[in-house]
Design a protein around this motif. Structure first.
Motif, PDB file in Angstrom:
ATOM      1  N   ASP A 280       8.858  12.067   4.195  1.00 20.20           N
ATOM      2  CA  ASP A 280       7.567  11.540   3.729  1.00 20.20           C
ATOM      3  C   ASP A 280       7.627   9.941   3.687  1.00 20.20           C
ATOM      4  N   ASN A 281       8.471  10.183   3.604  1.00 16.64           N
ATOM      5  CA  ASN A 281       9.805   8.436   4.023  1.00 16.64           C
ATOM      6  C   ASN A 281      10.358   8.466   4.997  1.00 16.64           C
TER       7      ASN A 281
ATOM      8  N   CYS B 173      11.337   4.021   1.003  1.00 15.31           N
ATOM      9  CA  CYS B 173      10.525   3.335   1.375  1.00 15.31           C
ATOM     10  C   CYS B 173       8.986   4.712   2.617  1.00 15.31           C
ATOM     11  N   SER B 174       8.524   4.446   0.863  1.00 18.59           N
ATOM     12  CA  SER B 174       7.394   6.130   1.035  1.00 18.59           C
ATOM     13  C   SER B 174       6.007   5.792   2.994  1.00 18.59           C
ATOM     14  N   GLU B 175       6.108   6.795   3.128  1.00 17.68           N
ATOM     15  CA  GLU B 175       5.447   7.325   4.426  1.00 17.68           C
ATOM     16  C   GLU B 175       4.672   7.971   4.898  1.00 17.68           C
ATOM     17  N   PRO B 176       3.530   8.739   4.421  1.00 19.21           N
ATOM     18  CA  PRO B 176       3.574  10.175   4.224  1.00 19.21           C
ATOM     19  C   PRO B 176       3.037  11.211   6.081  1.00 19.21           C
TER      20      PRO B 176
ATOM     21  N   ASP C 129       8.457  -1.753  11.999  1.00 22.88           N
ATOM     22  CA  ASP C 129       8.462  -1.414  10.378  1.00 22.88           C
ATOM     23  C   ASP C 129      10.348  -1.657   9.840  1.00 22.88           C
TER      24      ASP C 129
ATOM     25  N   THR D   7       0.811  -1.280  -0.292  1.00 21.74           N
ATOM     26  CA  THR D   7      -0.231  -0.160   0.043  1.00 21.74           C
ATOM     27  C   THR D   7       0.315   1.093  -0.338  1.00 21.74           C
ATOM     28  N   GLU D   8       2.426   0.946   0.189  1.00 20.91           N
ATOM     29  CA  GLU D   8       3.040   2.131   0.328  1.00 20.91           C
ATOM     30  C   GLU D   8       4.083   2.051  -0.730  1.00 20.91           C
TER      31      GLU D   8
ATOM     32  N   THR E 193       7.429   1.227  -2.255  1.00 22.07           N
ATOM     33  CA  THR E 193       8.408   0.917  -1.714  1.00 22.07           C
ATOM     34  C   THR E 193       9.693   0.683  -3.039  1.00 22.07           C
TER      35      THR E 193
ATOM     36  N   ILE F   3       5.593  -2.688   6.473  1.00 22.84           N
ATOM     37  CA  ILE F   3       4.881  -1.556   6.963  1.00 22.84           C
ATOM     38  C   ILE F   3       3.770  -2.144   8.572  1.00 22.84           C
TER      39      ILE F   3
END
Length: 224
Positions: free
Chosen positions: A137-138, A59-62, A82, A39-40, A42, A168
Motif C-alpha cells: 500500500d505504499n 509514499c502511501s498509495e492504496p 511518480d 492527497t496521499e 507522505t 503523484i
C-alpha cells in the motif's frame, strides 16, 4: 538524526535508526490545488553519519496499480512519473543548490541549481545511491548522498536550506514540504528562495576520496 549503524540502501528503511528520526509529514500542493495538503500521505526521515546524509521516503498509495513509473535510465526526465525529490542549499544562501530525484523503480536524476533555481545544469552528475521498492500500500525509497559530492562551508555545525517533494502522477499532483509559489508551475520545485532549514549536522567533512582505476598500457603483453 545521527546514526552509528550501517545503513543498507535497499529501499526498505529497515534499520532501527529510521524509526528514531523525526518524521516529516506536512506536504503542501503547488499543483493543481495550491495550498491544499497532498492527497496521499507522505513521510520523510533524515539520517546522517560521518560520510553520508540519508533520506527515507514512505509514499502511501492504496492501489499500487495507480503508480506510474516506467523509466529506469539515469537522468531520465521524470515529469510524467511518480517521484520524490530532495533539494539541498548547502551554502544556505537561497541562490544555489543540488536537486536529487527518484522514481518508484529507482531511476535517478540529479541537477545543479543556480540563480535561485532559474538556471539548471542537468549535465552535473554526482556519485550517490538510491533504491526504491513498491510495496502493498505504499512505495518507499532510500537515498544516500556522500558529503564528498557536495560543496559547503567547513563549520562545526551546519545549517542548510532544504526542500522535499513528491509527485503523484495519477492526480497530476505535486507538493513540497516548504511551500513554493504556484505561479512558477513545474519550475517551482527548483526554487531555492523558498526553502525550509535543515539543522543539526555536526562533525561532517566534505573530504574527497582518491580513486585509482586500473588500466593497460598499449603494447604491453599480459602474462599468466
Amino acid at each position: 538524526y545521527r546514526t552509528y549503524e550501517s545503513v543498507e540502501i535497499d529501499g526498505g528503511l529497515t534499520e532501527s535508526d529510521w524509526q528514531n528520526a523525526t518524521p516529516i509529514r506536512q506536504f503542501i500542493q503547488f499543483e493543481p490545488d495550491a495550498g491544499a495538503p497532498l492527497t496521499e500521505a507522505t513521510e520523510v526521515r533524515i539520517l546522517y553519519d560521518d560520510k553520508y546524509i540519508y533520506f527515507g521516503f514512505v509514499c502511501s498509495e492504496p492501489d499500487r496499480s495507480k503508480i506510474i513509473a516506467n523509466k529506469m535510465r539515469r537522468d531520465a526526465e521524470m515529469w510524467d512519473q511518480d517521484n520524490v525529490f530532495v533539494l539541498l542549499d548547502t551554502y544556505n544562501d537561497r541562490r544555489s543548490g543540488f536537486f536529487f530525484r527518484v522514481n518508484p523503480l529507482g531511476a535517478r536524476e540529479d541537477v545543479a541549481l543556480m540563480d535561485s533555481g532559474d538556471s539548471r545544469n542537468e549535465n552535473w552528475n554526482a556519485v550517490w545511491d538510491s533504491k526504491a521498492k513498491i510495496n502493498g500500500d505504499n512505495w518507499t525509497t532510500e537515498i544516500a548522498i556522500p558529503f564528498s559530492q557536495l560543496r559547503f562551508k567547513s563549520e562545526e555545525t551546519l545549517t542548510w536550506g532544504l526542500n522535499l517533494g513528491r509527485t503523484i502522477q495519477k492526480n497530476q499532483e505535486e507538493g513540497t514540504w516548504a511551500p513554493v509559489p504556484a505561479a512558477y508551475t513545474f519550475l517551482a520545485r527548483y526554487r531555492t528562495t523558498n526553502l525550509g532549514t535543515l539543522t543539526g549536522l555536526s562533525e561532517v567533512s566534505q573530504r574527497r576520496n582518491i580513486e585509482f582505476l586500473p588500466y593497460l598500457l598499449p603494447g604491453v603483453a599480459r602474462t599468466e
